[in-house]
Design an enzyme around this catalytic site. Sequence first.
Site, short mmCIF file in Angstrom:
data_model
loop_
_atom_site.label_atom_id
_atom_site.label_comp_id
_atom_site.label_asym_id
_atom_site.label_seq_id
_atom_site.Cartn_x
_atom_site.Cartn_y
_atom_site.Cartn_z
N HIS A 131 0.83 -1.20 0.00
CA HIS A 131 0.00 0.00 0.00
C HIS A 131 0.86 1.24 0.00
O HIS A 131 1.81 1.36 0.77
CB HIS A 131 -0.91 0.03 1.24
CG HIS A 131 -1.83 1.20 1.23
ND1 HIS A 131 -3.05 1.16 0.59
CD2 HIS A 131 -1.69 2.45 1.71
CE1 HIS A 131 -3.64 2.34 0.70
NE2 HIS A 131 -2.82 3.15 1.37
N ASP B 259 -14.66 4.02 7.43
CA ASP B 259 -13.65 4.89 6.82
C ASP B 259 -14.26 5.78 5.75
O ASP B 259 -13.88 6.95 5.61
CB ASP B 259 -12.50 4.06 6.22
CG ASP B 259 -11.45 4.97 5.62
OD1 ASP B 259 -10.88 5.77 6.38
OD2 ASP B 259 -11.24 4.95 4.40
N ARG C 286 -13.43 14.11 7.36
CA ARG C 286 -12.07 14.67 7.54
C ARG C 286 -11.72 15.62 6.40
O ARG C 286 -11.09 16.65 6.59
CB ARG C 286 -11.04 13.54 7.61
CG ARG C 286 -11.10 12.78 8.92
CD ARG C 286 -10.30 11.50 8.82
NE ARG C 286 -8.91 11.74 8.48
CZ ARG C 286 -8.14 10.87 7.81
NH1 ARG C 286 -8.61 9.71 7.41
NH2 ARG C 286 -6.90 11.16 7.55
N SER D 46 -7.17 4.85 9.06
CA SER D 46 -7.90 4.82 7.78
C SER D 46 -7.26 3.79 6.83
O SER D 46 -7.93 2.92 6.28
CB SER D 46 -7.85 6.23 7.16
OG SER D 46 -8.20 6.21 5.81
N LYS E 24 -8.47 -0.56 6.08
CA LYS E 24 -8.76 -1.11 4.74
C LYS E 24 -7.84 -2.29 4.43
O LYS E 24 -8.25 -3.27 3.82
CB LYS E 24 -8.63 -0.01 3.69
CG LYS E 24 -9.80 0.98 3.77
CD LYS E 24 -9.65 2.14 2.82
CE LYS E 24 -8.67 3.15 3.30
NZ LYS E 24 -8.76 4.48 2.79
#
Length: 440
Positions: free
Chosen positions: A82, A161, A168, A183, A187
Amino acid sequence: MRMYDLIEKKKQGKALTRQEIRWMVGGFVEGEIPDYQMAAMLMAVYFKGMEEQEIADLTLEMAASGDMADLSGIEGVKVDKHSTGGVGDKTTLVIGPLVAALGVKVAKMSGRGLGHTGGTIDKLESIPGFETAIPRERFFRIVNDTGIAVIGQSGNMVPADKKLYALRDVTATVDSIPLIASSIMSKKLAAGSDGIVLDVKTGSGAFMKELEDSIALAREMVAIGIAAGRRCCALITDMDVPLGSAVGNSLEVIEAIETLKGNGPEDLTEICLQLSAHMLHMGGKGEIDACYDMAREALMDGRGLRTLAAMVKAQGGDPAYILEPERFEKAPFCLEVRAEEDGFITHIDTALCGIVSVILGAGRSRKEDAIDYSAGLCLKKKYGDPVKKGDVIGVLYASAKELLGEASKKLLSAYTIGSEAPPEKKLVYARVTKDQIVRF
Ligand code: URA
């Protein structure tokens, strides 16, 4: 429990318990806690922070707020990667096929572009026919057969999220380490892989602009991954300069293909090899140095490219575009942007380059906007390069001529030209593991 009391507690800098966090996340997802109270909580977290245990609890509760992927139907070790987001970051398109070609399974759920940063799903959808929403059984079959599939997140994954991120975004609470860590990791945990290699970006194009903040974010995320029973490590990589040269969807797919042929830009190739080496190591393929050499070999002999073509075919796309990238439709209008003075490139405002690509049509200004896959830019001069007045520093691509003027002014203003060559920049600053930070 009352949300008022939890906000008051956090305002005083006290830690929330697991039960309080569970009640708060559940109530917010169900619509029982209104946005204005959650917005106050987010701001309190922004200023008072969270303890490590609180961040882990928040992440686990967010991950469990919707569907959790069960990847047990896929044989072998599954390793995910990621990136915290950047400009020109097409690494997934290179690394995923390379790692899969070497026997580590990649069952990846990726996102779309966010703000000035691009997203892998938008890039893949620029390949004609490519499907990013496919049923679970087909997703598993493709990963088992080709080693890799990349899809978008299913509708009901981590709804906490989705709601929190939207709030946010409009309450100036995006750049908070506990909130970014929870966050992203919620995921990743919901996506189900055994191992996660995090590419935490640092610099002007990243959410975290300072190296020490990026390291702190990486430490939090690695701690969460380990606490949740996954293998997890992070590399801190440069996003002070766009990665590679292309920014924009099909332009980036073409650059990823060239990289898989061994003809890619040096910075992109090196970061891809280092991240691949860590994924292969996590997948049990040997020491990091040996894995780096394996990845380089699979890149040079075309195994990575063949795996990308196989994945594209399996997901309904036309693999001819991978083997002959000149088939991608070209934008009808292009403009060369030229340097206005002699010198050296001493800085590139990377977020601004991302904004230029959005202006040209490669990204969305609003969620419902359509993307122009052929739009974007190619940087011809990067950090440290010498330039002469009149040299081309970048080329803009768009489907409407009138978009080029504003984009060209912005691209010029993104470049700083100085009289002396700037110091060299690192590509990878540090590696963060469970018990170590190694700085390079
Ligand atoms: N990417 C995410 O998914 N969440 C954040 O908070 C920042 C980047």
